[in-house]
Design a protein around this motif. Structure first.
Motif, mmCIF file in Angstrom:
data_model
loop_
_atom_site.group_PDB
_atom_site.id
_atom_site.type_symbol
_atom_site.label_atom_id
_atom_site.label_comp_id
_atom_site.label_asym_id
_atom_site.label_seq_id
_atom_site.Cartn_x
_atom_site.Cartn_y
_atom_site.Cartn_z
ATOM 1 N N ASP A 12 0.814 -1.219 0.000
ATOM 2 C CA ASP A 12 0.000 0.000 0.000
ATOM 3 C C ASP A 12 0.848 1.271 0.000
ATOM 4 O O ASP A 12 0.321 2.380 0.077
ATOM 5 C CB ASP A 12 -0.970 0.014 1.173
ATOM 6 C CG ASP A 12 -0.287 0.144 2.529
ATOM 7 O OD1 ASP A 12 0.961 0.014 2.608
ATOM 8 O OD2 ASP A 12 -1.002 0.372 3.522
ATOM 9 N N GLY A 13 2.189 1.114 -0.051
ATOM 10 C CA GLY A 13 3.084 2.261 -0.102
ATOM 11 C C GLY A 13 3.609 2.738 1.230
ATOM 12 O O GLY A 13 4.465 3.628 1.274
ATOM 13 N N THR A 14 3.150 2.175 2.329
ATOM 14 C CA THR A 14 3.659 2.603 3.632
ATOM 15 C C THR A 14 5.102 2.141 3.794
ATOM 16 O O THR A 14 5.474 1.031 3.383
ATOM 17 C CB THR A 14 2.815 2.063 4.803
ATOM 18 O OG1 THR A 14 2.783 0.628 4.733
ATOM 19 C CG2 THR A 14 1.401 2.604 4.772
ATOM 20 N N PRO A 15 5.946 2.995 4.386
ATOM 21 C CA PRO A 15 7.355 2.616 4.579
ATOM 22 C C PRO A 15 7.487 1.383 5.470
ATOM 23 O O PRO A 15 6.740 1.219 6.438
ATOM 24 C CB PRO A 15 7.959 3.836 5.264
ATOM 25 C CG PRO A 15 7.034 4.959 4.957
ATOM 26 C CD PRO A 15 5.665 4.342 4.854
ATOM 27 N N VAL A 96 8.883 -2.918 -3.176
ATOM 28 C CA VAL A 96 7.686 -3.308 -2.442
ATOM 29 C C VAL A 96 7.950 -4.685 -1.842
ATOM 30 O O VAL A 96 8.154 -5.659 -2.571
ATOM 31 C CB VAL A 96 6.449 -3.348 -3.364
ATOM 32 C CG1 VAL A 96 5.230 -3.878 -2.606
ATOM 33 C CG2 VAL A 96 6.175 -1.965 -3.932
ATOM 34 N N ASP A 97 7.973 -4.747 -0.517
ATOM 35 C CA ASP A 97 8.214 -5.999 0.209
ATOM 36 C C ASP A 97 6.931 -6.827 0.200
ATOM 37 O O ASP A 97 5.872 -6.342 0.608
ATOM 38 C CB ASP A 97 8.647 -5.679 1.642
ATOM 39 C CG ASP A 97 9.043 -6.907 2.417
ATOM 40 O OD1 ASP A 97 8.174 -7.786 2.621
ATOM 41 O OD2 ASP A 97 10.195 -7.000 2.838
ATOM 42 N N LEU A 98 7.017 -8.060 -0.250
ATOM 43 C CA LEU A 98 5.855 -8.945 -0.317
ATOM 44 C C LEU A 98 5.867 -9.997 0.784
ATOM 45 O O LEU A 98 5.261 -11.059 0.642
ATOM 46 C CB LEU A 98 5.761 -9.586 -1.702
ATOM 47 C CG LEU A 98 5.477 -8.593 -2.826
ATOM 48 C CD1 LEU A 98 5.581 -9.271 -4.191
ATOM 49 C CD2 LEU A 98 4.116 -7.943 -2.646
ATOM 50 N N ASP A 99 6.549 -9.706 1.872
ATOM 51 C CA ASP A 99 6.437 -10.449 3.128
ATOM 52 C C ASP A 99 7.214 -11.755 3.183
ATOM 53 O O ASP A 99 7.809 -12.052 4.207
ATOM 54 C CB ASP A 99 4.972 -10.734 3.490
ATOM 55 C CG ASP A 99 4.074 -9.526 3.306
ATOM 56 O OD1 ASP A 99 4.398 -8.468 3.874
ATOM 57 O OD2 ASP A 99 3.082 -9.623 2.569
ATOM 58 N N LEU A 100 7.213 -12.549 2.145
ATOM 59 C CA LEU A 100 7.894 -13.842 2.178
ATOM 60 C C LEU A 100 9.400 -13.621 2.265
ATOM 61 O O LEU A 100 9.959 -12.776 1.577
ATOM 62 C CB LEU A 100 7.565 -14.657 0.931
ATOM 63 C CG LEU A 100 6.118 -15.094 0.792
ATOM 64 C CD1 LEU A 100 5.871 -15.663 -0.607
ATOM 65 C CD2 LEU A 100 5.747 -16.102 1.865
#
Length: 166
Positions: A12-15, A96-100
């Motif tokens: 969502d663009g949040t740092p 953009v970090d996708l968590d994995l």
């Protein structure tokens, strides 16, 4: 020393993470930056952490991942973030970090992490099906190759030596 500002955001663009790093060079694997002990990084919650060891990060061009290579004695030798492809600016890299995440421990064990966070954020942020499929395929590829393929086996070593010499 030329500095590079690296910013990881969430979908969502949040740092998520912000750090100044030293520009080390670029090769066929991508852009290499380094961190020295004492440098600071800002977390998503606004707190700052201090780096306590030498490390280098690779930002491959056009790939859905980034890799962090830690110096001894850090327990994690390599830490890969599954991300959308990096955007390169003048002295900046944004992803953009996708968590994995995939960790290669010094013991040789490979760990896939944060699958629960990926699933929660897939729903919360509405990851499109192509993003989900590409992130999962990238995670599978990283887990299978982190111990056997470049840039994970030796390509990072000259860059880690260079940051240690600073």
């Amino acid at each position: 020393m030329q500095q590079v500002t690296t910013l990881f955001t969430k979908y969502d663009g949040t740092p998520h993470r912000l750090m100044e790093a030293v520009h080390l060079g670029e090769d066929e694997h991508g852009l290499w930056v380094g961190s020295l002990p004492g440098q600071r990084a800002r977390r998503a919650d606004g707190t700052w952490i201090t780096v306590d060891h030498h490390r280098v990060r690779l930002f491959p061009r056009g790939q859905w991942w980034s890799a962090l290579f830690n110096d001894d004695p850090h327990a994690t030798r390599i830490y890969c973030d599954v991300t959308m492809p990096a955007e390169f600016g003048v002295d900046t890299v944004t992803l953009v970090d996708l968590d994995l995440d995939i960790r290669l421990l010094r013991t040789g064990a490979v760990r896939v992490m944060d699958e629960d966070e990926f699933e929660a954020h897939r729903v919360k942020f509405g990851y499109p099906p192509q993003v989900v499929a590409t992130a999962q395929a990238t995670c599978t590829w990283l887990a299978a190759n982190i111990t056997v393929a470049e840039p994970f086996t030796t390509a990072y070593q000259p860059y880690l030596a260079a940051v240690k010499a600073l």
